[in-house]
Each structure stands twice: as C-alpha cells, then as structure tokens.
Design a protein around this motif. Structure first.
Motif, PDB file in Angstrom:
ATOM      1  N   GLU A 139       8.478 -11.925  34.972  1.00 42.52           N
ATOM      2  CA  GLU A 139       7.832 -10.616  34.945  1.00 42.52           C
ATOM      3  C   GLU A 139       7.271 -10.361  33.558  1.00 42.52           C
ATOM      4  O   GLU A 139       7.892 -10.709  32.550  1.00 42.52           O
ATOM      5  CB  GLU A 139       8.859  -9.548  35.301  1.00 42.52           C
ATOM      6  CG  GLU A 139       8.386  -8.110  35.179  1.00 42.52           C
ATOM      7  CD  GLU A 139       9.487  -7.120  35.489  1.00 42.52           C
ATOM      8  OE1 GLU A 139       9.930  -7.082  36.648  1.00 42.52           O
ATOM      9  OE2 GLU A 139       9.926  -6.418  34.562  1.00 42.52           O
ATOM     10  N   VAL A 140       6.104  -9.786  33.515  1.00 44.70           N
ATOM     11  CA  VAL A 140       5.534  -9.320  32.252  1.00 44.70           C
ATOM     12  C   VAL A 140       5.227  -7.836  32.407  1.00 44.70           C
ATOM     13  O   VAL A 140       4.420  -7.449  33.269  1.00 44.70           O
ATOM     14  CB  VAL A 140       4.267 -10.094  31.854  1.00 44.70           C
ATOM     15  CG1 VAL A 140       3.655  -9.491  30.591  1.00 44.70           C
ATOM     16  CG2 VAL A 140       4.598 -11.568  31.622  1.00 44.70           C
ATOM     17  N   ALA A 141       5.897  -7.023  31.614  1.00 44.18           N
ATOM     18  CA  ALA A 141       5.711  -5.576  31.661  1.00 44.18           C
ATOM     19  C   ALA A 141       5.042  -5.128  30.367  1.00 44.18           C
ATOM     20  O   ALA A 141       5.565  -5.360  29.276  1.00 44.18           O
ATOM     21  CB  ALA A 141       7.052  -4.873  31.828  1.00 44.18           C
ATOM     22  N   THR A 142       3.886  -4.509  30.505  1.00 46.33           N
ATOM     23  CA  THR A 142       3.209  -3.916  29.350  1.00 46.33           C
ATOM     24  C   THR A 142       3.388  -2.410  29.434  1.00 46.33           C
ATOM     25  O   THR A 142       2.985  -1.790  30.425  1.00 46.33           O
ATOM     26  CB  THR A 142       1.716  -4.268  29.329  1.00 46.33           C
ATOM     27  OG1 THR A 142       1.560  -5.696  29.419  1.00 46.33           O
ATOM     28  CG2 THR A 142       1.066  -3.779  28.042  1.00 46.33           C
ATOM     29  N   THR A 143       4.027  -1.847  28.416  1.00 49.98           N
ATOM     30  CA  THR A 143       4.338  -0.426  28.404  1.00 49.98           C
ATOM     31  C   THR A 143       3.438   0.300  27.410  1.00 49.98           C
ATOM     32  O   THR A 143       3.270  -0.142  26.268  1.00 49.98           O
ATOM     33  CB  THR A 143       5.810  -0.188  28.024  1.00 49.98           C
ATOM     34  OG1 THR A 143       6.643  -0.835  28.985  1.00 49.98           O
ATOM     35  CG2 THR A 143       6.138   1.298  27.996  1.00 49.98           C
ATOM     36  N   TYR A 144       2.876   1.401  27.869  1.00 53.49           N
ATOM     37  CA  TYR A 144       2.066   2.271  27.024  1.00 53.49           C
ATOM     38  C   TYR A 144       2.777   3.622  26.933  1.00 53.49           C
ATOM     39  O   TYR A 144       3.019   4.276  27.952  1.00 53.49           O
ATOM     40  CB  TYR A 144       0.670   2.457  27.612  1.00 53.49           C
ATOM     41  CG  TYR A 144      -0.130   1.171  27.683  1.00 53.49           C
ATOM     42  CD1 TYR A 144      -1.003   0.810  26.655  1.00 53.49           C
ATOM     43  CD2 TYR A 144      -0.004   0.313  28.773  1.00 53.49           C
ATOM     44  CE1 TYR A 144      -1.742  -0.363  26.712  1.00 53.49           C
ATOM     45  CE2 TYR A 144      -0.728  -0.871  28.844  1.00 53.49           C
ATOM     46  CZ  TYR A 144      -1.597  -1.202  27.814  1.00 53.49           C
ATOM     47  OH  TYR A 144      -2.319  -2.376  27.867  1.00 53.49           O
ATOM     48  N   LEU A 145       3.126   4.021  25.721  1.00 56.07           N
ATOM     49  CA  LEU A 145       3.834   5.266  25.481  1.00 56.07           C
ATOM     50  C   LEU A 145       2.939   6.195  24.672  1.00 56.07           C
ATOM     51  O   LEU A 145       2.525   5.869  23.558  1.00 56.07           O
ATOM     52  CB  LEU A 145       5.133   4.991  24.720  1.00 56.07           C
ATOM     53  CG  LEU A 145       5.890   6.185  24.135  1.00 56.07           C
ATOM     54  CD1 LEU A 145       6.368   7.111  25.250  1.00 56.07           C
ATOM     55  CD2 LEU A 145       7.065   5.712  23.300  1.00 56.07           C
ATOM     56  N   GLY A 146       2.615   7.355  25.244  1.00 59.70           N
ATOM     57  CA  GLY A 146       1.780   8.327  24.547  1.00 59.70           C
ATOM     58  C   GLY A 146       2.408   9.699  24.577  1.00 59.70           C
ATOM     59  O   GLY A 146       3.213  10.008  25.463  1.00 59.70           O
ATOM     60  N   SER A 147       2.062  10.532  23.610  1.00 58.38           N
ATOM     61  CA  SER A 147       2.595  11.889  23.590  1.00 58.38           C
ATOM     62  C   SER A 147       1.554  12.855  23.067  1.00 58.38           C
ATOM     63  O   SER A 147       0.584  12.469  22.394  1.00 58.38           O
ATOM     64  CB  SER A 147       3.853  11.976  22.717  1.00 58.38           C
ATOM     65  OG  SER A 147       3.529  12.065  21.345  1.00 58.38           O
ATOM     66  N   SER A 148       1.780  14.121  23.343  1.00 60.47           N
ATOM     67  CA  SER A 148       0.890  15.167  22.850  1.00 60.47           C
ATOM     68  C   SER A 148       1.006  15.343  21.345  1.00 60.47           C
ATOM     69  O   SER A 148       0.193  16.047  20.739  1.00 60.47           O
ATOM     70  CB  SER A 148       1.212  16.487  23.562  1.00 60.47           C
ATOM     71  OG  SER A 148       2.595  16.797  23.453  1.00 60.47           O
ATOM     72  N   ARG A 149       1.997  14.706  20.726  1.00 65.39           N
ATOM     73  CA  ARG A 149       2.156  14.751  19.277  1.00 65.39           C
ATOM     74  C   ARG A 149       1.477  13.577  18.575  1.00 65.39           C
ATOM     75  O   ARG A 149       1.635  13.388  17.379  1.00 65.39           O
ATOM     76  CB  ARG A 149       3.636  14.789  18.913  1.00 65.39           C
ATOM     77  CG  ARG A 149       4.365  16.024  19.395  1.00 65.39           C
ATOM     78  CD  ARG A 149       3.876  17.294  18.713  1.00 65.39           C
ATOM     79  NE  ARG A 149       4.621  18.466  19.137  1.00 65.39           N
ATOM     80  CZ  ARG A 149       5.663  18.974  18.475  1.00 65.39           C
ATOM     81  NH1 ARG A 149       6.076  18.407  17.356  1.00 65.39           N
ATOM     82  NH2 ARG A 149       6.272  20.046  18.933  1.00 65.39           N
ATOM     83  N   GLY A 150       0.753  12.748  19.334  1.00 67.66           N
ATOM     84  CA  GLY A 150      -0.019  11.689  18.709  1.00 67.66           C
ATOM     85  C   GLY A 150       0.538  10.289  18.838  1.00 67.66           C
ATOM     86  O   GLY A 150      -0.035   9.344  18.286  1.00 67.66           O
ATOM     87  N   LEU A 151       1.637  10.107  19.553  1.00 71.61           N
ATOM     88  CA  LEU A 151       2.146   8.742  19.781  1.00 71.61           C
ATOM     89  C   LEU A 151       1.185   7.963  20.661  1.00 71.61           C
ATOM     90  O   LEU A 151       0.734   8.466  21.698  1.00 71.61           O
ATOM     91  CB  LEU A 151       3.504   8.791  20.486  1.00 71.61           C
ATOM     92  CG  LEU A 151       4.774   9.007  19.685  1.00 71.61           C
ATOM     93  CD1 LEU A 151       5.970   8.958  20.616  1.00 71.61           C
ATOM     94  CD2 LEU A 151       4.928   7.968  18.583  1.00 71.61           C
TER      95      LEU A 151
END
Length: 468
Positions: free
Chosen positions: A156-168
């Motif tokens: 398995e290859v999991a690509t995770t994208y983490l974003g936030s309203s604080r600019g992450l």
C-alpha cells in the motif's frame, strides 16, 4: 481485479475545498489517497489478485462555544467536492453542538511541505514482479512434497495531505507492505507460519519464505505433549514486537498521571525517571529510522488518551521512551504535557527495541539452550490488568521443543499470561535487533518495528490450548 474510487479532483483541491467551505471558526482537512495491490493464495494456487484505489477525507471543525472550543470530526470516502461538502457540514454541526474540548489549544499553523503540489504516489501489481514467479515455483515444490501453502501479500502507498485554516499544508508518502505464509501438511494436522514487513517487496524472497515454512513443518513431524508451566522460552522478534506494541500503546501519559497504568507512580504522577527495564534496554521511536520511516508530523482525526486534534502538524523527532532501563518518556499531547510537566512527546508510527549487549541470531540462541521452547507467534492478545500490564493470549502455528541446542519436535499450544514490562526485566539473553513484524497487530495497525529475540527463563504457559 481493479477497483478505483479516485475522482478527477486532486487531493489538494479537496483539502482547499473543505477549508473554504467550512463555516466553523477553524478547520483541519486530512485527505488520504491510497492505492494497494495484493495477492492471495490457497492450496498451492493463486486465488485472487487486485489493485484498489481509495480517497478518504477527514474534516475536523473547531467552534467557539460557551466555556471554550468544541470539535467535530467526520470521516468518509470522498473524491468529489460535493462529497467533501457533506463531510464539512456534518463536522461543523457536530462542533457547534459539542461540549468544550479538554485538550483545546492553539492550532499549529503556517507550515508548508516543499512537495505539497506533488501528485500522490501509487503502487500496482508490478511490485510483485520478482516475488510472484518465485511464489509459483514454491507452489510446484510444495505440491511435489505434499505441503499446502496459504498466504497473502499486500502493498500500500498512502499519500496524506494535511491542511488547516491556520496555514498548514503538509504532505507525507507512506509505503507499507507485509507478507504472510502458512504451511500445512496434506492431513492438516501440522501448521507453520512466517511473515514480515517491507516497504517495497524488493527485500522479500518468496523461496526463502517457503523454505522457512518447510523447515518448521519438518520440525513438527514429532509431537511432544507438554503440560502448563513455566518454561525457558525463546520469543522470536515477531513475538517481541507483539508485546512491545502493547507496551507502547499503553504508555499514555494522561492515564499514567491519573494512576491507571503500569507507568503510574504510587502516590501520584508518572514513573518517568524510574527503572522499568533491565540495564541496557532502550525503547524509542524515530520517524527517520532507516527502513521504518514514517510521518514526521502529527496526523490525527480524533482526540483520545494519546492524540489531540489540536496537535495536527506538530513536528516529530526521535523520542526515547526507555533509556538504559529508565523510563524517559510517555505518549504526551501538548495538553497532557501541561498536566504532567513533561516534554511534548506525541505518538510516532514506529518502534525500536534494542538491548545493549544483544548479539547474534536466533539460531545462536537456540544452539545455546539446553532445554526450552521456541515460539513462532502470539495471537488473540488481550489486556488483563492495566496496573501491571498483564496480558494474556495464545500461541499459534508452532511451539518447538529445544533439547541440547537442537529443535527436536513441536509441542501443543498454550495460553500464556505475561507482562511485557516484567519480561524486559527478566530476560536472560537477547539477539541483535532486526526488522520485525507483529502477527497480531502488524496487518492493520502497526507494522514498523525492529526488535531482538528474547530468551525468558520462566515464561508462564498458564494452560494448554487445543488450537493448531
């Protein structure tokens, strides 16, 4: 078989849509793009193979309520903006209806991965280009020698994208693979197992896997029935991984601080600074550890004893849990660290156990044993007493009897009762640490471990089990 749930909208666009759609005070969006390829076999025949693609989205909303900040978290498969909108609306509503979060804190903000705009990485059935032909040859040999092979491999290859309203805006690619093979004789009276973890299957030898099963089935041709009792027992790295994962998962700082775990100090507080293992024992996690690389920042969709949604994006680095036998760290969110007065040390997705004078291999350990047992793996592990971390479980697929440095047969299976913390004080020998794979926890939860084999002079086989 190929199953794809990926749409035309990119993972980054799904993140941005979630953040733009939320009407809560703050929002975190986690998008995971996962591809997996697998093979399954039974009775010396490949039965299924397939490639699957999935996009999952977690939305965590944060809303100011009377008394503090409440959170709402909703997850689901989503590959279109409309599907993400539904998740956002549900998370926003849950946050506004929620009670103040005890772990509330400032969100991590304004950090961007240099590869944020990069497309997800993928895998496909080609990852088995060397493994599959060798597996076919193993089927031929097993059939000729009256053995049956059953097993499963998954990459398995999991690509995770983490974003936030604080600019992450953070991205991480996680390859994960494992293999497992069970062998049986044609009368189905003997069973043997082997398995392991890998990042890319380039280090997995199907012929060696089949040879291990063959050897272990050969050891079991002689049956030696033994009663319950305490035995000089060699735990292979896979079994040590089973136990150390439980010790790690149970190391939440908050429950320790509140007096509810083996890491609690009598009279109050945690046992950080106390001796919990023999001298020379070290237990640590490191997101950069070679072969066990994992996410270098916190990714979580919910808060609990060991995780906090307010910590999303927090940078991770090597953390020592036990150093030279002393407890030096517990699983700390920023919230629990404020309670305990200890550094912030969040959970990391790998675990390494090392013993300072550990040397040699498991074969060396067998050769040095006058009379004892060699386990294959543990399973159905359950906690009996959190105050001592007493665990119970069963042995499976091979308990081998050692006499005068050689394996002379296979015993019956047992139910066992032991505490991994006690074992770290009682072992009489250890090998070098090697990449290992927990049969109980590795398939679905925690596959990145490196552990030694441990020899326990008095391992408690509490009763006989009728399992194979």
């Amino acid at each position: 078989m190929t199953i794809s749930l990926r749409g035309t909208t990119t993972a980054q666009q799904l993140v941005e849509h979630a953040l733009a759609t939320s009407t809560a005070d703050d929002c975190v969006a986690i998008v995971r793009d996962i591809t997996s390829a697998n093979l399954r076999w039974a009775n010396n025949t490949l039965t299924t193979n397939g490639v699957m693609t999935e996009v999952s989205v977690t939305v965590v909303s944060f809303a100011a309520v009377d008394g503090g900040i409440a959170t709402g978290s909703v997850s689901g498969s989503a590959s279109t903006p409309d599907q993400v909108t539904a998740l956002v609306q549900a998370a926003d509503a849950a946050a506004r209806a929620g009670s103040p979060a005890e772990d509330a804190g400032e969100l991590i903000g304004d950090v961007t991965s240099s590869d944020w705009d990069t497309e997800p990485e993928t895998t496909d059935i080609g990852v088995y280009r060397a493994f599959a032909p060798a597996l076919g040859e193993a089927f031929v040999q097993a059939t000729a020698e009256n053995r049956l092979l059953y097993g499963f491999v998954n990459h398995e290859v999991a690509t995770t994208y983490l974003g936030s309203s604080r600019g992450l805006r953070l991205r991480h690619v996680q390859p994960t693979g494992h293999y497992a093979c069970t062998g049986k004789d044609t009368s189905l009276t003997r069973s043997a197992w082997t398995g392991g973890a890998t990042r890319d299957f380039r280090d997995v030898d199907a012929a060696a896997m089949a040879a291990t099963v063959k050897q272990r089935l050969g050891w079991a041709e002689r049956r030696i029935d033994l009663p319950a009792g305490r035995y000089d027992t060699i735990l292979p790295p896979s079994s040590v991984a089973d136990l150390m994962i439980d010790a790690y998962w149970g190391a939440g700082a908050r429950v320790a601080h509140e007096g509810e775990s083996v890491y609690s100090r009598r009279g109050g507080g945690t046992r950080i600074g106390d001796k919990v293992a023999a001298p020379g024992v070290s237990l640590f996690s490191d997101p950069t550890y070679a072969g066990l690389e994992c996410a270098p920042f916190v990714i979580t969709g919910s808060s609990d004893n060991t995780d906090s949604v307010f910590d999303n994006g927090l940078a991770l680095e090597r953390t020592d849990w036990v150093q030279d036998g002393l407890l030096t760290g517990l699983l700390q969110t920023r919230h629990s660290a404020g309670m305990t007065g200890q550094p912030v040390t969040p959970m990391i997705d790998n675990l390494v156990l090392e013993v300072g004078d550990g040397a040699g291999t498991i074969d060396d350990m067998i050769a040095g044993t006058q009379r004892g047992l060699l386990l294959t793996c543990l399973w159905y592990i359950r906690e009996v007493d959190p105050q001592t971390m007493l665990l119970t479980g069963l042995t499976r697929d091979g308990v081998y009897v050692i006499e005068d440095g050689e394996i002379v047969g296979a015993a019956n299976n047992f139910r066992w009762n032991e505490s991994p913390i006690d074992l770290l004080n009682r072992f009489s020998a250890a090998t070098e640490s090697v990449p290992s794979f927990s049969r109980e926890w590795g398939d679905d939860y925690f596959s990145r471990t490196a552990t030694p084999a441990l020899r326990i002079p008095d391992f408690n086989m509490s009763s006989v089990s009728q399992g194979v």
